[in-house]
Design an enzyme around this catalytic site. Structure first.
Site: not given
Ligand code: AMP
Length: 222
Positions: A13, A88, A127, A169, A180
């Site tokens: 993404k 999400r 990653r 990360r 996840r």
């Molecule tokens: P990402 O970088 O998009 O993979 O997001 C990393 C983490 O941020 C996720 O695993 C959640 O813990 C949190 N997060 C990001 N966006 C959301 C969202 N829309 N709702 C809830 N948690 C989020």
């Protein structure tokens, strides 16, 4: 143009978002980046979300709705946006549809990128990210050797800075990745189908090279 990009963690993404926002001259809004920034800066928001994020769980819906409402009220979004990482959950999606109506905005395309779980685990476990330029790279693509400086910004050629700049990360361990993925399947896919009741959605095959996936996306954004 307003775009929402969805898909399991590690499906590409972020990588695809980079060229889309440049091509369409729109802003990239990554909720994960916003939250990681808050953790890095040690803000109140950062303190609230750190434990939940590191465990690979989702931050609360109310907090996320507040964050997205604030972000979409800023001036730089007027020419369009690409949302990466939001919504999400089905609740966020339903609330988001209401918020867009209130803001008199819509979504031109929801992109859902898909790939099998084993491929995701393989990609994510290797990653690494550069703190300086935020570029994401993959050790398998780099011959499984951790580079001593960022090959993208070249900003950290001395070893001390490289160590500080390139990081994995906290939520990219195999156990957390599998969790996840489960969260994605149970909570985020329903969010996509909820949003599809209001706006057009296209599913994209996320297997293949970055260019191959980019072409598939370009085709549906025509
Ligand atoms: P990402 O970088 O998009 O993979 O997001 C990393 C983490 O941020 C996720 O695993 C959640 O813990 C949190 N997060 C990001 N966006 C959301 C969202 N829309 N709702 C809830 N948690 C989020």
């Amino acid at each position: 143009m307003n775009i929402v990009i969805m898909g399991p963690p590690g499906v590409g993404k972020g990588t695809q978002s980079h060229w889309i926002v440049e091509d369409r001259k729109i802003v990239h809004i990554s909720t994960g980046d916003i939250l990681r920034g808050a953790i890095r800066r040690g803000t109140e928001l950062g303190k609230k979300v750190q434990v939940v994020m590191n465990a690979g769980d989702l931050v609360g819906d109310d907090l996320m709705m507040e964050l997205i409402r604030d972000r979409l009220s800023q001036d730089d979004v007027v020419d369009g946006w690409l949302l990466d990482g939001f919504p999400r959950t089905a609740f966020q999606a339903a609330e988001f549809a209401k918020l867009l109506k209130e803001l008199d905005q819509g979504i031109d395309k929801i992109l859902v990128i898909r790939a099998p779980a084993d491929e995701i685990v393989r990609r994510l476990a290797g990653r690494i990210t550069c703190r300086v330029c935020n570029e994401v790279m993959n050790l398998t693509g780099l011959g499984n050797v951790t580079p001593t400086y960022c090959p993208f910004c070249g900003n950290s050629k001395d070893e001390e800075r490289a160590k500080a700049a390139l990081y994995q990360r906290a939520d990219d361990t195999e156990e957390t990745i599998r969790h996840r993925l489960e969260v994605f399947r149970k909570k985020t896919l329903p969010a996509a189908w909820t949003l599809e009741e209001h706006f057009p959605l296209a599913e994209i095959d996320g297997l293949g090279t970055v260019d191959e996936v980019a072409h598939r996306i370009a085709d549906v954004l025509e």
